[in-house]
Enzyme design. Sequence first.
Site, PDB file in Angstrom:
ATOM      1  N   HIS A 110       0.851  -1.184   0.000  1.00 21.02           N
ATOM      2  CA  HIS A 110       0.000   0.000   0.000  1.00 21.02           C
ATOM      3  C   HIS A 110       0.890   1.238   0.000  1.00 21.02           C
ATOM      4  O   HIS A 110       1.846   1.325   0.773  1.00 21.02           O
ATOM      5  CB  HIS A 110      -0.929   0.005   1.212  1.00 21.02           C
ATOM      6  CG  HIS A 110      -1.897   1.145   1.204  1.00 21.02           C
ATOM      7  ND1 HIS A 110      -2.784   1.364   0.166  1.00 21.02           N
ATOM      8  CD2 HIS A 110      -2.101   2.167   2.091  1.00 21.02           C
ATOM      9  CE1 HIS A 110      -3.504   2.445   0.414  1.00 21.02           C
ATOM     10  NE2 HIS A 110      -3.102   2.953   1.570  1.00 21.02           N
ATOM     11  N   HIS A 160      -2.959   9.217   1.115  1.00 23.42           N
ATOM     12  CA  HIS A 160      -2.964   8.004   0.299  1.00 23.42           C
ATOM     13  C   HIS A 160      -4.345   7.777  -0.294  1.00 23.42           C
ATOM     14  O   HIS A 160      -5.298   8.502   0.014  1.00 23.42           O
ATOM     15  CB  HIS A 160      -2.477   6.787   1.105  1.00 23.42           C
ATOM     16  CG  HIS A 160      -3.196   6.561   2.405  1.00 23.42           C
ATOM     17  ND1 HIS A 160      -3.808   5.373   2.725  1.00 23.42           N
ATOM     18  CD2 HIS A 160      -3.387   7.366   3.472  1.00 23.42           C
ATOM     19  CE1 HIS A 160      -4.338   5.442   3.928  1.00 23.42           C
ATOM     20  NE2 HIS A 160      -4.103   6.653   4.408  1.00 23.42           N
ATOM     21  N   CYS A 181      -3.437   2.880  -5.485  1.00 21.06           N
ATOM     22  CA  CYS A 181      -2.684   3.701  -4.535  1.00 21.06           C
ATOM     23  C   CYS A 181      -1.286   4.039  -5.050  1.00 21.06           C
ATOM     24  O   CYS A 181      -0.763   5.137  -4.796  1.00 21.06           O
ATOM     25  CB  CYS A 181      -2.605   3.003  -3.179  1.00 21.06           C
ATOM     26  SG  CYS A 181      -1.805   1.364  -3.200  1.00 21.06           S
TER      27      CYS A 181
END
Length: 248
Positions: free
Chosen positions: A30, A42, A154
């Site tokens: 991530h 994010h 992401c």
Amino acid sequence: MSLITNKVERDDLKPGDHIYTYRAVFAYSHHGVFVGGSKVVHFKPEQSLNASSSSSSSVSEVNDSSSEAPCPTYPDCGFKQPNSGVLLSCLDCFLKNGSLYRFEYGVSSSMFLTRVRGGTCTTAQSDPSQTVVHRAMHLLQNGFGNYDIFQNNCEDFALYCKTGLLILDKNGVGRSGQASSILGAPLAALLSSPLTLLIPNPVGVATVTAGMYCMSRYATDIGVRTDVIKVPVEDLALNLGIKTLKKR
């Protein structure tokens, strides 16, 4: 840059750094942008999006974006605009007890090819840190579109914040090296399968397959692609009419 890991200590972070951590026992990573003050901007799947976009999202990421306990340290941790997947988190909540890694920019082609796993570096150059932070904070207020595991995830978000680059071909793979790895592995295996008839040695076939896999990742790296354009963050809404923009 280490050949093995991009792991970094918190004290070494600087505003504008592209950081990431691994989830689900290294199943995926991530990504986000460190903006200073122990805060990260994010991009995650927004569960209120329509079914068609959520169906293309990663199951792991969707589960990861489920309701979480409020942050006990920072009142603004978890801030986001309605119907947006861009959010502000503190570093602790972003990492979720995972290790901290810093994505590398401006690496050489040879260094890029040594990294077997995608989503750790790019040959593209980063813009100045203040520009990166400005993009991240602007997108926190204005969103980054619908989440898509292959075209708008992401890592794509962090790559855009760092470079300002978008891809002209919206039907192909996005900027994400992680997505390129997912698609590149089966493609390399498929292309190399006829070679099993010509190369009796399994080690030789494995070597050729690995080489094709690395080259397929390299060909989709945003630093070497020719189908990219530089888009000011204030004009990002033009993404839907991307063909009207001039190629860099």
